[in-house]
Design a protein around this motif. Sequence first.
Motif, PDB file in Angstrom:
ATOM      1  N   ASP A 208       0.885  -1.212   0.024  1.00 14.76           N
ATOM      2  CA  ASP A 208      -0.290  -0.610   0.402  1.00 14.76           C
ATOM      3  C   ASP A 208       0.966   1.380   0.464  1.00 14.76           C
ATOM      4  O   ASP A 208       0.047   2.219  -0.087  1.00 14.76           O
ATOM      5  CB  ASP A 208      -1.114   0.019   1.106  1.00 14.76           C
ATOM      6  N   LYS A 209       2.146   1.195   0.621  1.00 14.05           N
ATOM      7  CA  LYS A 209       2.958   2.663   0.450  1.00 14.05           C
ATOM      8  C   LYS A 209       3.839   2.394  -0.933  1.00 14.05           C
ATOM      9  O   LYS A 209       4.188   4.161  -1.194  1.00 14.05           O
ATOM     10  CB  LYS A 209       3.982   2.157   1.933  1.00 14.05           C
ATOM     11  N   HIS A 210       3.768   1.642  -1.743  1.00 17.66           N
ATOM     12  CA  HIS A 210       4.371   1.929  -3.035  1.00 17.66           C
ATOM     13  C   HIS A 210       3.034   2.613  -4.318  1.00 17.66           C
ATOM     14  O   HIS A 210       2.479   2.091  -4.463  1.00 17.66           O
ATOM     15  CB  HIS A 210       5.232   0.882  -3.270  1.00 17.66           C
ATOM     16  N   SER A 211       3.970   3.294  -4.990  1.00 19.41           N
ATOM     17  CA  SER A 211       2.766   3.925  -5.984  1.00 19.41           C
ATOM     18  C   SER A 211       3.291   3.410  -7.326  1.00 19.41           C
ATOM     19  O   SER A 211       2.449   3.831  -8.387  1.00 19.41           O
ATOM     20  CB  SER A 211       2.432   5.486  -6.171  1.00 19.41           C
ATOM     21  N   PHE A 212       4.666   3.659  -7.206  1.00 20.82           N
ATOM     22  CA  PHE A 212       5.284   3.183  -8.672  1.00 20.82           C
ATOM     23  C   PHE A 212       6.257   2.011  -8.642  1.00 20.82           C
ATOM     24  O   PHE A 212       7.145   1.976  -7.116  1.00 20.82           O
ATOM     25  CB  PHE A 212       7.101   4.455  -8.643  1.00 20.82           C
ATOM     26  N   HIS A 213       5.720   1.048 -10.053  1.00 21.59           N
ATOM     27  CA  HIS A 213       6.946   0.314  -9.574  1.00 21.59           C
ATOM     28  C   HIS A 213       8.007  -0.366 -10.390  1.00 21.59           C
ATOM     29  O   HIS A 213       7.306  -0.696 -11.774  1.00 21.59           O
ATOM     30  CB  HIS A 213       6.080  -1.578  -9.410  1.00 21.59           C
ATOM     31  N   PHE A 214       8.950   0.577 -10.141  1.00 15.88           N
ATOM     32  CA  PHE A 214      10.216   0.505 -11.475  1.00 15.88           C
ATOM     33  C   PHE A 214      10.909  -1.063 -12.227  1.00 15.88           C
ATOM     34  O   PHE A 214      11.035  -1.660 -10.698  1.00 15.88           O
ATOM     35  CB  PHE A 214      11.087   1.267 -11.619  1.00 15.88           C
ATOM     36  N   SER A 215      11.387  -1.422 -13.370  1.00 14.32           N
ATOM     37  CA  SER A 215      12.251  -2.007 -13.531  1.00 14.32           C
ATOM     38  C   SER A 215      13.018  -1.336 -14.253  1.00 14.32           C
ATOM     39  O   SER A 215      13.768   0.780 -13.981  1.00 14.32           O
ATOM     40  CB  SER A 215      11.583  -2.116 -14.629  1.00 14.32           C
ATOM     41  N   TYR A 216      14.902  -1.407 -14.325  1.00 14.96           N
ATOM     42  CA  TYR A 216      15.880  -0.696 -14.551  1.00 14.96           C
ATOM     43  C   TYR A 216      15.729  -0.008 -15.221  1.00 14.96           C
ATOM     44  O   TYR A 216      15.690   1.109 -15.256  1.00 14.96           O
ATOM     45  CB  TYR A 216      17.156  -1.750 -15.174  1.00 14.96           C
ATOM     46  N   THR A 217      14.822  -0.237 -16.762  1.00 18.84           N
ATOM     47  CA  THR A 217      14.791   0.260 -18.230  1.00 18.84           C
ATOM     48  C   THR A 217      13.632   1.944 -17.616  1.00 18.84           C
ATOM     49  O   THR A 217      13.383   2.282 -18.145  1.00 18.84           O
ATOM     50  CB  THR A 217      13.997  -0.546 -19.083  1.00 18.84           C
ATOM     51  N   THR A 218      12.101   1.158 -16.759  1.00 22.16           N
ATOM     52  CA  THR A 218      11.520   2.181 -16.321  1.00 22.16           C
ATOM     53  C   THR A 218      11.889   3.801 -15.586  1.00 22.16           C
ATOM     54  O   THR A 218      11.775   4.889 -15.733  1.00 22.16           O
ATOM     55  CB  THR A 218      10.351   2.273 -16.026  1.00 22.16           C
ATOM     56  N   LEU A 219      13.223   3.173 -14.968  1.00 21.29           N
ATOM     57  CA  LEU A 219      13.513   4.633 -13.966  1.00 21.29           C
ATOM     58  C   LEU A 219      14.569   4.878 -15.006  1.00 21.29           C
ATOM     59  O   LEU A 219      14.721   6.073 -14.342  1.00 21.29           O
ATOM     60  CB  LEU A 219      14.754   3.172 -12.774  1.00 21.29           C
TER      61      LEU A 219
END
Length: 390
Positions: A208-219
């Motif tokens: 619930d505390k995370h709004s973004f879930h990055f991969s190496y590429t999306t970051l």
Amino acid sequence: MEKLFCDSCKTFDKLLSFYTPIKSQRGAEVFICESCALVQTKYNLYNSKNLGIKKTISTDANWGNVRHGKGIRFTDAKSYLEPILDAFKPKNILDIGSNRGDFIKFILTKNYVNFVSGVEPDRTLQSEYVDYYEASNLEVIWEKFENVKFHKKYDFIYSCQTLEHANSADEMIRKSYEVLSENGLMYVEVPEINIIEDNRGVEEFFIDKHSFHFSYTTLINLAQKNGFEVVRNFESDIYNIKILFKKGLKKINLKQEKAVLMFPKINRYKSIIPENRKILKKIVELKLSPLAKKQKVAYWGANRIFDSLVKYGNLSKNDVYMLVDTHMYGKLDASNGFRIDHPDYLRVNEPNVCVILARSSEEYLAKVAYEMGIRHILKYSELFDQINIK
Ligand SMILES: [Zn+2]
């Protein structure tokens, strides 16, 4: 529900709803952007109950507020950042999401540092800074980074496990760029989404505390879009992305991440978590409970795996001789009614067996327990694989 546009590429109507996290208390829904593949959680805020009050180490989406994660991560970050910082000698430092001050207390020991600003919205952590109240070279701003007006520039920005919490990751990166001096460096660390492919996963990744879930590429895409270039990629495990950035226009030619490649991963994840939780039941029934009938079995790791073993594997009081955890000790008295002791008590209470519940630190903890004189060590990964023979 929050507005459905992509935080990174700003397109409307490209977000595909893909997953509903287990036991979210904020009405969370996970989306994938069809255009740029960034995975993001949107919340139905009207559905929020008891937000941010309870300390839990739940294995489900309602996990949070123990505020120990950054402390765990700091030891690792220090090992590779310290030589770089000692050579670079930054004068003004900014720590975004300074938490209990692990990084701040470390960097203040360096004589090249003039001034440190920490930004932390959780005021309950103020007492962690009690030894620094008089310090003239430190200010801790008790506010969300988004709301702070800065009056100086910084030579080094430390952003460890913070960006994924932002209201807008794009805005947080843009503002970081703005307050970074021309030759400054910025360290960013976030959880790596591809861990959802872990075959032994039992914990809800989309908390619930995370709004973004990055991969190496999306970051990297997000950082490059805001004018950053990659100085160094510290690839040391599969759990976190750790990158040192500076201002610059040199772009890495990334293969554009394709949203369609993320779909099967999340689909598989949807089924693997419930399946693996059933395996926990078997681990307890066939291995752990019978063992506890004959021997004193200690558990090292009052974490989300332990919570899973209790909630989904029916691990009971009779099965656990003692529970220890270095990071949770002193921060949380108990997990599901099991008291949490410091690992030093392993020497005092002399269990026959120690079950290691950990991911990246599993080998290390097993070694420490063995050196403490416990001859029978069981690792979570091995227990899991023994039961999960396909
Ligand atoms: Zn997008």
